[in-house]
Design a protein around this motif. Structure first.
Motif, PDB file in Angstrom:
ATOM      1  N   GLY A 130       0.794  -1.229   0.000  1.00  0.00           N
ATOM      2  CA  GLY A 130       0.000   0.000   0.000  1.00  0.00           C
ATOM      3  C   GLY A 130       0.819   1.268   0.000  1.00  0.00           C
ATOM      4  O   GLY A 130       0.395   2.296  -0.540  1.00  0.00           O
ATOM      5  N   GLY A 131       2.023   1.214   0.590  1.00  0.00           N
ATOM      6  CA  GLY A 131       2.841   2.423   0.709  1.00  0.00           C
ATOM      7  C   GLY A 131       2.656   3.067   2.069  1.00  0.00           C
ATOM      8  O   GLY A 131       1.619   2.933   2.721  1.00  0.00           O
ATOM      9  N   VAL A 146      -0.287   5.852   1.978  1.00  0.00           N
ATOM     10  CA  VAL A 146      -1.598   5.383   1.527  1.00  0.00           C
ATOM     11  C   VAL A 146      -2.134   4.270   2.423  1.00  0.00           C
ATOM     12  O   VAL A 146      -3.324   4.262   2.776  1.00  0.00           O
ATOM     13  CB  VAL A 146      -1.518   4.907   0.060  1.00  0.00           C
ATOM     14  CG1 VAL A 146      -2.856   4.311  -0.391  1.00  0.00           C
ATOM     15  CG2 VAL A 146      -1.125   6.061  -0.844  1.00  0.00           C
ATOM     16  N   ALA A 147      -1.284   3.339   2.809  1.00  0.00           N
ATOM     17  CA  ALA A 147      -1.743   2.167   3.576  1.00  0.00           C
ATOM     18  C   ALA A 147      -2.410   2.532   4.902  1.00  0.00           C
ATOM     19  O   ALA A 147      -3.495   2.021   5.204  1.00  0.00           O
ATOM     20  CB  ALA A 147      -0.579   1.206   3.806  1.00  0.00           C
ATOM     21  N   TYR A 161       6.043   5.765  -0.511  1.00  0.00           N
ATOM     22  CA  TYR A 161       4.888   6.439   0.081  1.00  0.00           C
ATOM     23  C   TYR A 161       3.578   5.906  -0.495  1.00  0.00           C
ATOM     24  O   TYR A 161       2.549   5.910   0.156  1.00  0.00           O
ATOM     25  CB  TYR A 161       4.973   7.947  -0.159  1.00  0.00           C
ATOM     26  CG  TYR A 161       6.102   8.624   0.586  1.00  0.00           C
ATOM     27  CD1 TYR A 161       6.585   8.099   1.781  1.00  0.00           C
ATOM     28  CD2 TYR A 161       6.681   9.787   0.108  1.00  0.00           C
ATOM     29  CE1 TYR A 161       7.620   8.726   2.474  1.00  0.00           C
ATOM     30  CE2 TYR A 161       7.719  10.427   0.802  1.00  0.00           C
ATOM     31  CZ  TYR A 161       8.183   9.876   1.976  1.00  0.00           C
ATOM     32  OH  TYR A 161       9.201  10.496   2.668  1.00  0.00           O
ATOM     33  N   TRP A 162       3.615   5.498  -1.752  1.00  0.00           N
ATOM     34  CA  TRP A 162       2.435   4.917  -2.391  1.00  0.00           C
ATOM     35  C   TRP A 162       2.917   3.918  -3.444  1.00  0.00           C
ATOM     36  O   TRP A 162       4.100   3.856  -3.773  1.00  0.00           O
ATOM     37  CB  TRP A 162       1.572   6.002  -3.038  1.00  0.00           C
ATOM     38  CG  TRP A 162       2.306   6.905  -3.975  1.00  0.00           C
ATOM     39  CD1 TRP A 162       2.654   6.660  -5.274  1.00  0.00           C
ATOM     40  CD2 TRP A 162       2.823   8.199  -3.659  1.00  0.00           C
ATOM     41  NE1 TRP A 162       3.345   7.710  -5.797  1.00  0.00           N
ATOM     42  CE2 TRP A 162       3.449   8.679  -4.835  1.00  0.00           C
ATOM     43  CE3 TRP A 162       2.799   9.019  -2.515  1.00  0.00           C
ATOM     44  CZ2 TRP A 162       4.077   9.925  -4.890  1.00  0.00           C
ATOM     45  CZ3 TRP A 162       3.403  10.255  -2.575  1.00  0.00           C
ATOM     46  CH2 TRP A 162       4.034  10.701  -3.745  1.00  0.00           C
ATOM     47  N   THR A 163       1.982   3.120  -3.961  1.00  0.00           N
ATOM     48  CA  THR A 163       2.353   2.069  -4.916  1.00  0.00           C
ATOM     49  C   THR A 163       1.412   2.122  -6.116  1.00  0.00           C
ATOM     50  O   THR A 163       0.536   2.974  -6.203  1.00  0.00           O
ATOM     51  CB  THR A 163       2.274   0.682  -4.248  1.00  0.00           C
ATOM     52  OG1 THR A 163       0.950   0.502  -3.730  1.00  0.00           O
ATOM     53  CG2 THR A 163       3.279   0.551  -3.121  1.00  0.00           C
ATOM     54  N   ASN A 164       1.582   1.167  -7.030  1.00  0.00           N
ATOM     55  CA  ASN A 164       0.720   1.134  -8.214  1.00  0.00           C
ATOM     56  C   ASN A 164      -0.586   0.381  -7.927  1.00  0.00           C
ATOM     57  O   ASN A 164      -0.775  -0.187  -6.857  1.00  0.00           O
ATOM     58  CB  ASN A 164       1.457   0.502  -9.406  1.00  0.00           C
ATOM     59  CG  ASN A 164       1.946  -0.911  -9.089  1.00  0.00           C
ATOM     60  OD1 ASN A 164       1.266  -1.672  -8.408  1.00  0.00           O
ATOM     61  ND2 ASN A 164       3.121  -1.253  -9.599  1.00  0.00           N
ATOM     62  N   LEU A 205      -1.855  -2.162  -4.791  1.00  0.00           N
ATOM     63  CA  LEU A 205      -2.953  -1.710  -3.934  1.00  0.00           C
ATOM     64  C   LEU A 205      -4.055  -2.760  -3.840  1.00  0.00           C
ATOM     65  O   LEU A 205      -4.696  -2.915  -2.806  1.00  0.00           O
ATOM     66  CB  LEU A 205      -3.534  -0.400  -4.455  1.00  0.00           C
ATOM     67  CG  LEU A 205      -2.826   0.885  -4.027  1.00  0.00           C
ATOM     68  CD1 LEU A 205      -3.467   2.087  -4.702  1.00  0.00           C
ATOM     69  CD2 LEU A 205      -2.843   1.045  -2.516  1.00  0.00           C
TER      70      LEU A 205
END
Length: 468
Positions: free
Chosen positions: A82-83, A86-87, A244-247, A251
């Motif tokens: 999730g990062g 974001v997670a 920090y975030w992912t694709n 997700l």
């Protein structure tokens, strides 16, 4: 092991079957029994001799055990997908929505109970069935089908949990053995885990499961505390070293793991009905809110610390990152024991749905304790067989979460609320429609993308295994 109670008729069924879990019969939500004749009172006393109602503390112990399992230690892997920014935000959203849906289920069950003039709230499947029965005319013919569909999802989900428990135990025990230069195949370790799992699964009484669940909770919480100590003792890397975030595909895997961790909705109605004072379950400071708040905090903490510490190398379980020290092996053994002792509670729910139907198909009459023990043993063998086929822990957790947990936690509750709160020629109201449609959109996105990505990764995993 204890003998089961005499069969209890589920509401609106002609043939008596076991209730999904022992209930304090004929109690309203304030735990006050209505007036009954002497014969009914005597029957109730005989019933409670086998299945005495549970207290607030006993119920919260079971709620904890139903939610604290491999999913708790898989949150590091979820946060990796999730990062770091974001997670946590999505975890809070999923937690709030899941807890809200559990309250929706309770509210709909109480409404159907009052509408039908019954003394006990129906279980999940019967609540769905009753909502469709009393809904718009076009939906009524689907009532029995939807009730059975919920039972199927519950059984698949709970038995899926049991399969994951086998994988979790064997993966950790294999690492313990390797630390002492014993190289044993993970499939063989699962076979060794079969016997203690089988023995714990032969407990047929929820009251007797309370000390088992309590000891399992102690093992899990203590194991988590030591795991987090390992992660924090030498400090954490710089935040900039983590994504920090992912694709989108990652997700989807995050969603599957997170919803798996929070999916305890199948236990909600059985635990509420089993309480001495059922109103204490859903009140403001009741079992559900207090228990799930604490569980959510633990999920957030384990996920964020686990990913911060081990980054892209975080395992499907945090315990797999602990190394080979004696204390690390003790933690793995402790957590594996906690998961093993959590197996019978997850197993209990599926059995109480499947065994009555199996008795009917086989023509078995009466209590038949021996028959139930044989049936339980067969199902434990089935879960072991499935676990042997898919030993990839993180992917298995994500698939079960996306495929089955989503339907139970996020699809059926908003659907039945839309039906239960519909008024003739008016509908359920604008706010109810908007809220539930948003939940259903979230559920369908997670269901489709999470299932696809999990299956794709499992196929890839098997392909890599064949090459090696």
């Amino acid at each position: 092991m204890d003998a089961e109670a005499p069969p209890i008729a589920r509401p609106d069924q002609g043939n008596p079957t076991l209730s999904p879990m022992p209930v304090a019969t004929n109690q309203d939500d304030k735990g006050t029994p209505p007036a009954t004749d002497p014969k009914e009172t005597k029957d109730e006393e005989n019933h409670e001799e086998y299945h005495p109602p549970t207290s607030y503390l006993e119920t919260i112990v079971h709620l904890f055990k139903g939610n604290i399992g491999p999913g708790l230690f898989a949150m590091g892997d979820a946060f990796k997908n999730g990062g770091l920014l974001v997670a946590p935000a999505l975890t809070v959203v999923i937690a709030v929505v899941c807890i809200h849906c559990q309250h929706v289920l309770i509210g709909c069950s109480k409404k159907m109970r009052d509408l039908r003039g019954e003394s006990v709230c129906a279980d999940y499947a019967l609540t769905v069935e009753h909502c469709f029965e009393n809904g718009p005319m076009k939906l009524r013919r689907w009532s029995r089908t939807m009730g059975r569909l919920v039972d199927v999802f519950i059984c698949v989900t709970q038995l899926g949990f049991c399969c994951i428990y086998f994988v979790f135990i064997s993966t950790n025990v294999k690492q313990i053995l390797q630390a002492y230069s014993i190289d044993m195949d993970v499939h063989l370790v699962m076979l060794l885990a079969f016997f203690p799992v089988l023995l714990s699964s032969l407990i047929t009484n929820l009251k007797l499961l309370t000390p088992v669940s309590m000891f399992a909770n102690v093992c899990m919480i203590l194991g988590l505390a030591i795991t987090l100590y390992y992660a924090l003792k030498d400090g954490l890397p710089e935040i900039g070293e983590r994504a920090y975030w992912t694709n989108g595909s990652q997700l989807a895997l995050f969603f599957g793991t997170a919803i798996f961790a929070f999916e305890g909705i199948a236990l909600v109605m059985p635990l509420k009905n089993a309480m001495r004072k059922p109103h204490q379950f859903e009140s403001t400071l009741g079992v559900l809110n207090v228990g799930m708040f604490l569980v959510s905090v633990m999920f957030m903490f384990s996920g964020s610390v686990g990913y911060m510490k081990w980054g892209e190398h975080v395992g499907g379980s945090l315990t797999l990152n602990l190394g080979d020290s004696i204390l690390a092996q003790a933690v793995k053994l402790m957590v594996s024991t906690g998961v093993l002792l959590g197996y019978p509670l997850q197993f209990f729910v599926a059995i109480q749905i499947m065994w009555p139907q199996t008795k009917k198909i086989c023509g078995i009459k009466g209590r038949s304790l021996l028959g139930e023990l044989v049936f339980r043993s067969i199902l434990v063998v089935v879960t072991l067989g499935i676990a042997e086929m898919v030993p990839a822990l993180g992917l298995f957790i994500s698939l079960i979460g996306a495929l089955c947990s989503t339907a139970l936690a996020l699809v059926f509750p908003p659907v039945i609320e839309l039906i239960a709160k519909s008024e003739p020629n008016k509908g359920p109201g604008l706010w109810i429609c908007i809220k539930n449609l948003l939940i259903l959109v979230l559920a369908m996105l997670g269901f489709i993308t999470g299932s696809y990505e999990s299956l794709k990764q499992i196929v890839k995993h098997f392909g890599e295994e064949e090459q090696h």
